[in-house]
Scaffold this motif. Structure first.
Motif, PDB file in Angstrom:
ATOM      1  N   PRO A 174       3.418  -9.266   9.728  1.00 53.68           N
ATOM      2  CA  PRO A 174       2.557  -9.733  10.892  1.00 53.68           C
ATOM      3  C   PRO A 174       1.509  -8.957  11.087  1.00 53.68           C
ATOM      4  CG  PRO A 174       4.616  -9.391  11.797  1.00 53.68           C
ATOM      5  CD  PRO A 174       4.930  -9.308  10.448  1.00 53.68           C
ATOM      6  N   ILE A 175       0.295  -9.117  11.596  1.00 52.40           N
ATOM      7  CA  ILE A 175      -0.995  -8.208  11.992  1.00 52.40           C
ATOM      8  C   ILE A 175      -0.428  -7.839  13.598  1.00 52.40           C
ATOM      9  CG2 ILE A 175      -3.190  -7.959  12.516  1.00 52.40           C
ATOM     10  CD1 ILE A 175      -3.530 -10.351  10.707  1.00 52.40           C
ATOM     11  N   VAL A 176       0.071  -6.493  13.648  1.00 52.95           N
ATOM     12  CA  VAL A 176       0.543  -6.068  14.705  1.00 52.95           C
ATOM     13  C   VAL A 176      -0.484  -5.165  15.564  1.00 52.95           C
ATOM     14  CG1 VAL A 176       2.326  -4.540  15.982  1.00 52.95           C
ATOM     15  CG2 VAL A 176       2.899  -5.814  13.922  1.00 52.95           C
ATOM     16  N   THR A 177      -1.310  -5.810  16.505  1.00 52.91           N
ATOM     17  CA  THR A 177      -2.326  -5.079  17.078  1.00 52.91           C
ATOM     18  C   THR A 177      -2.256  -4.174  18.220  1.00 52.91           C
ATOM     19  OG1 THR A 177      -2.620  -6.888  18.609  1.00 52.91           O
ATOM     20  CG2 THR A 177      -3.501  -7.097  16.520  1.00 52.91           C
ATOM     21  N   SER A 178      -1.042  -4.123  18.841  1.00 51.52           N
ATOM     22  CA  SER A 178      -0.568  -3.237  19.843  1.00 51.52           C
ATOM     23  C   SER A 178      -0.869  -1.850  19.510  1.00 51.52           C
ATOM     24  CB  SER A 178       0.951  -3.535  20.293  1.00 51.52           C
ATOM     25  OG  SER A 178       1.074  -2.663  21.431  1.00 51.52           O
TER      26      SER A 178
ATOM     27  N   LEU B 240      -5.082  -7.551   5.032  1.00 49.43           N
ATOM     28  CA  LEU B 240      -5.954  -7.999   4.095  1.00 49.43           C
ATOM     29  C   LEU B 240      -5.756  -7.542   2.788  1.00 49.43           C
ATOM     30  CD1 LEU B 240      -9.372  -8.585   5.810  1.00 49.43           C
ATOM     31  CD2 LEU B 240      -7.874 -10.292   5.204  1.00 49.43           C
ATOM     32  N   VAL B 241      -5.548  -6.270   2.939  1.00 50.29           N
ATOM     33  CA  VAL B 241      -5.191  -5.225   1.395  1.00 50.29           C
ATOM     34  C   VAL B 241      -3.891  -5.644   0.944  1.00 50.29           C
ATOM     35  CG1 VAL B 241      -4.986  -3.211   0.361  1.00 50.29           C
ATOM     36  CG2 VAL B 241      -6.963  -3.268   2.179  1.00 50.29           C
ATOM     37  N   ASN B 242      -3.072  -5.907   1.775  1.00 50.62           N
ATOM     38  CA  ASN B 242      -1.516  -6.369   1.590  1.00 50.62           C
ATOM     39  C   ASN B 242      -1.755  -7.425   0.902  1.00 50.62           C
ATOM     40  OD1 ASN B 242       1.043  -5.753   1.277  1.00 50.62           O
ATOM     41  ND2 ASN B 242       1.612  -6.141   3.494  1.00 50.62           N
ATOM     42  N   ARG B 243      -2.408  -8.575   1.389  1.00 47.23           N
ATOM     43  CA  ARG B 243      -2.725  -9.797   0.770  1.00 47.23           C
ATOM     44  C   ARG B 243      -3.329  -9.592  -0.430  1.00 47.23           C
ATOM     45  NH1 ARG B 243      -5.904 -14.625   3.509  1.00 47.23           N
ATOM     46  NH2 ARG B 243      -7.490 -13.157   3.303  1.00 47.23           N
ATOM     47  N   GLY B 244      -4.286  -8.811  -0.673  1.00 45.63           N
ATOM     48  CA  GLY B 244      -4.904  -8.609  -1.943  1.00 45.63           C
ATOM     49  C   GLY B 244      -4.188  -8.299  -3.074  1.00 45.63           C
ATOM     50  N   LEU B 245      -3.109  -7.449  -2.486  1.00 46.92           N
ATOM     51  CA  LEU B 245      -2.159  -6.788  -3.641  1.00 46.92           C
ATOM     52  C   LEU B 245      -1.405  -7.757  -4.537  1.00 46.92           C
ATOM     53  CD1 LEU B 245      -0.878  -3.313  -1.815  1.00 46.92           C
ATOM     54  CD2 LEU B 245      -2.601  -3.669  -3.821  1.00 46.92           C
ATOM     55  N   LYS B 246      -1.300  -8.884  -3.765  1.00 45.49           N
ATOM     56  CA  LYS B 246      -0.167  -9.807  -4.380  1.00 45.49           C
ATOM     57  C   LYS B 246      -0.888 -10.441  -5.698  1.00 45.49           C
ATOM     58  CE  LYS B 246       2.014 -10.921   0.052  1.00 45.49           C
ATOM     59  NZ  LYS B 246       2.710  -9.592  -0.131  1.00 45.49           N
ATOM     60  N   THR B 247      -2.200 -10.386  -5.635  1.00 44.99           N
ATOM     61  CA  THR B 247      -2.925 -11.057  -6.901  1.00 44.99           C
ATOM     62  C   THR B 247      -3.340  -9.934  -7.921  1.00 44.99           C
ATOM     63  OG1 THR B 247      -4.849 -11.319  -5.707  1.00 44.99           O
ATOM     64  CG2 THR B 247      -3.270 -13.297  -5.746  1.00 44.99           C
ATOM     65  N   LEU B 248      -3.078  -8.622  -7.641  1.00 42.91           N
ATOM     66  CA  LEU B 248      -3.763  -7.654  -8.092  1.00 42.91           C
ATOM     67  C   LEU B 248      -3.576  -7.801  -9.630  1.00 42.91           C
ATOM     68  CD1 LEU B 248      -5.271  -4.634  -8.251  1.00 42.91           C
ATOM     69  CD2 LEU B 248      -3.078  -3.738  -8.153  1.00 42.91           C
ATOM     70  N   PRO B 249      -2.230  -8.007 -10.373  1.00 44.57           N
ATOM     71  CA  PRO B 249      -2.126  -8.070 -11.622  1.00 44.57           C
ATOM     72  C   PRO B 249      -2.866  -9.214 -12.529  1.00 44.57           C
ATOM     73  CG  PRO B 249       0.078  -7.543 -10.794  1.00 44.57           C
ATOM     74  CD  PRO B 249      -0.994  -8.032  -9.575  1.00 44.57           C
TER      75      PRO B 249
ATOM     76  N   GLN C  42      -4.019  13.253   9.224  1.00 47.31           N
ATOM     77  CA  GLN C  42      -4.511  11.734   9.673  1.00 47.31           C
ATOM     78  C   GLN C  42      -4.219  11.387  10.967  1.00 47.31           C
ATOM     79  OE1 GLN C  42      -1.612   8.545   8.534  1.00 47.31           O
ATOM     80  NE2 GLN C  42      -3.386   7.461   7.699  1.00 47.31           N
ATOM     81  N   VAL C  43      -3.231  11.601  11.572  1.00 47.93           N
ATOM     82  CA  VAL C  43      -3.142  11.491  13.097  1.00 47.93           C
ATOM     83  C   VAL C  43      -4.071  12.423  14.033  1.00 47.93           C
ATOM     84  CG1 VAL C  43      -1.261  11.928  14.898  1.00 47.93           C
ATOM     85  CG2 VAL C  43      -0.605  10.805  12.659  1.00 47.93           C
ATOM     86  N   LYS C  44      -4.091  13.534  13.901  1.00 41.92           N
ATOM     87  CA  LYS C  44      -4.841  14.476  14.671  1.00 41.92           C
ATOM     88  C   LYS C  44      -6.308  14.042  14.478  1.00 41.92           C
ATOM     89  CE  LYS C  44      -1.260  16.273  16.443  1.00 41.92           C
ATOM     90  NZ  LYS C  44      -0.615  15.705  17.616  1.00 41.92           N
ATOM     91  N   PHE C  45      -6.870  13.688  13.444  1.00 39.68           N
ATOM     92  CA  PHE C  45      -8.368  13.467  13.057  1.00 39.68           C
ATOM     93  C   PHE C  45      -8.413  11.901  13.306  1.00 39.68           C
ATOM     94  CE2 PHE C  45      -8.148  17.491  11.029  1.00 39.68           C
ATOM     95  CZ  PHE C  45      -9.408  18.072  11.355  1.00 39.68           C
ATOM     96  N   GLY C  46      -7.471  11.070  13.737  1.00 35.60           N
ATOM     97  CA  GLY C  46      -7.761   9.664  13.842  1.00 35.60           C
ATOM     98  C   GLY C  46      -8.210   8.730  12.562  1.00 35.60           C
ATOM     99  N   LEU C  47      -7.497   9.164  11.335  1.00 38.34           N
ATOM    100  CA  LEU C  47      -8.202   8.568  10.102  1.00 38.34           C
ATOM    101  C   LEU C  47      -7.226   7.744   9.891  1.00 38.34           C
ATOM    102  CD1 LEU C  47      -9.120  11.882   8.142  1.00 38.34           C
ATOM    103  CD2 LEU C  47     -10.591  10.485   9.379  1.00 38.34           C
ATOM    104  N   THR C  48      -7.193   6.391  10.649  1.00 37.30           N
ATOM    105  CA  THR C  48      -6.445   5.522  10.539  1.00 37.30           C
ATOM    106  C   THR C  48      -7.030   4.283  10.295  1.00 37.30           C
ATOM    107  OG1 THR C  48      -6.266   5.153  12.792  1.00 37.30           O
ATOM    108  CG2 THR C  48      -4.262   6.370  11.811  1.00 37.30           C
ATOM    109  N   CYS C  49      -6.331   3.222   9.514  1.00 35.44           N
ATOM    110  CA  CYS C  49      -6.973   1.953   9.167  1.00 35.44           C
ATOM    111  C   CYS C  49      -6.576   0.864  10.240  1.00 35.44           C
ATOM    112  CB  CYS C  49      -6.592   1.458   7.715  1.00 35.44           C
ATOM    113  SG  CYS C  49      -7.339   0.337   7.287  1.00 35.44           S
ATOM    114  N   SER C  50      -7.305  -0.084  10.493  1.00 38.87           N
ATOM    115  CA  SER C  50      -6.917  -1.072  11.327  1.00 38.87           C
ATOM    116  C   SER C  50      -5.939  -2.009  10.939  1.00 38.87           C
ATOM    117  CB  SER C  50      -8.029  -2.176  11.635  1.00 38.87           C
ATOM    118  OG  SER C  50      -8.402  -2.997  10.674  1.00 38.87           O
ATOM    119  N   PRO C  51      -4.908  -2.738  11.491  1.00 43.46           N
ATOM    120  CA  PRO C  51      -4.049  -3.445  11.191  1.00 43.46           C
ATOM    121  C   PRO C  51      -4.658  -4.805  10.511  1.00 43.46           C
ATOM    122  CG  PRO C  51      -3.328  -2.905  13.327  1.00 43.46           C
ATOM    123  CD  PRO C  51      -4.878  -2.477  13.120  1.00 43.46           C
TER     124      PRO C  51
END
Length: 394
Positions: A34-38, A249-258, A235-244
């Motif tokens: 799931p997309i955990v937005t909290s 979307l990337v996780n879904r894309g990986l399923k068809t990568l091959p 990553q944590v201290k510079f705030g270099l994080t990606c949105s859930p």
């Protein structure tokens, strides 16, 4: 947190679908993470708030699911997800100190080069760009203060291929060098740098890994726990994080990568073979062509080819511009690695900040066209190129 040992025995295709997706991790046993937005999480013990998830910058379940999957695909231990490929480069640079030295391949993505020449130098870090296709020359450029070797293979845009294992061996002969391979063009499906000696594998997930032109994201895969902990702190201290949502979307894309990479390889090779025979094409660069200088190395080091094809046209910038305007299926757009086929002039896009004399030394001219061959019908792509060439040179 991102250990991928439990999936080590599975094939790549299976890991792309199952690694990091374990339904037991979720309260409702969701098959799709799931997309955990909290941003915050309830703390049972306020004196030990870091026992689980605490704050979105420190960790997120959706992001961690993607990190576990990416680590598994590279047979690595840890994965970190960033908001862009450039953010990953920024994080890696902050592993270094003033007085350290970066040895980079001569041809990199233009943004990487700019980061090295601005941010790294502002930190008092030396940078040298050396032809990494010549292993002896490249190894001889290692200095006593070299702390980072950065390799992009194949390179963007001219698809130069460097011997990862040989350069890893050269790096190991010196102390305290971190060896990074930008594997964006090949993905872990076609090339496994960590198995060839890389300490860190870097990705712009925006490209093939996601594959649908709707996400900006980057990733690092790491084996060494100390390097992982240092990068995690950065990553944590510079705030270099990606949105859930982007991680979802990337996780879904990986399923068809091959499936997608096989089609990119098929289409790219067919387009390259067609263009190599065209009288108005001066040169075609693609690792699947025997004419490529590192053709044998490409076959040895990887199991396939990405969808990039580099074409040098006859004529001037006028003809190159007309050619792109005349294309119908290939769209005039930057970036690459999407389902849709793109055409771009690197001298005016990804490498616009690189001085002209340096670009031309690398083989990037005004008439150099980079084609990102998508997964459309092969015949349609070749017909589109054919009609565009006819209109351009009629």
């Amino acid at each position: 947190m991102c250990d991928s040992n439990e999936t080590g025995s599975l094939s790549f295709d299976t890991k792309a679908i199952h690694a990091g997706q374990e339904h037991e991790r979720w309260s409702n046993a969701e098959i799709v993470p799931p997309i955990v937005t909290s941003v915050t999480y309830y703390q049972k013990d306020p004196t030990n708030i870091f026992a689980g998830y605490c704050y979105g910058r420190d960790g997120n379940p959706t992001r961690d699911a993607l990190a576990r999957c990416l680590a598994a695909l590279d047979n690595g231990k840890y994965g970190l997800i960033f908001p862009s490929g450039c953010a990953t480069t920024t994080a890696v640079i902050h592993l270094l100190q003033t007085g350290d030295h970066i040895l980079s391949c001569s041809e990199t993505y233009g943004g990487t080069r700019t980061i090295f020449l601005t941010q790294a130098k502002m930190q008092g870090i030396e940078v040298d760009f050396v032809d990494s296709t010549n292993v002896e020359l490249f190894a001889s450029a290692i200095k006593p203060n070299t702390r980072l070797i950065w390799l992009e293979t194949p390179s963007n845009p001219c698809l130069k291929i460097s011997d990862i294992a040989a350069i890893a061996k050269a790096a190991r002969s010196h102390k305290d060098i971190i060896f990074v391979v930008d594997n964006t063009l090949m993905t872990s499906y076609f090339q496994q740098p960590m198995q060839l000696g890389a300490d860190i594998v870097m990705y712009s997930l925006t490209k093939y890994m996601n594959g649908h032109n709707d996400v900006l994201a980057g990733a690092l895969v790491i084996n060494d726990s100390k390097i992982y902990e240092d990068l995690k702190l950065i990553q944590v201290k510079f705030g270099l994080t990606c949105s859930p949502f982007d991680c979802f979307l990337v996780n879904r894309g990986l399923k068809t990568l091959p499936l997608r990479m096989n089609k990119h390889c098929e289409n790219g090779t067919a387009v390259a073979r067609y263009l190599e025979k065209h009288p108005k094409v001066v040169k075609v660069i693609h690792p699947g062509l025997p004419s490529h200088p590192q053709y044998e190395l490409a076959k040895k080091q990887s199991s396939g080819y990405c969808g990039l094809v580099v074409v040098q046209l006859s004529g001037t910038i006028n003809e190159a511009t007309k050619f792109i305007h005349n294309l119908k299926v290939f769209l005039s757009s930057d970036s690459f690695g999407t389902c849709t086929s793109f055409a771009v002039l690197p001298a005016y896009a990804s490498h616009i900040d690189v001085p002209k004399e340096v670009r031309e030394q690398l083989g990037i001219f005004e008439t150099t066209v980079r084609l990102s061959v998508g997964i459309e019908n092969t015949d349609d792509l070749i017909k589109d190129l054919e009609q565009a060439l006819v209109k351009t040179f009629e």
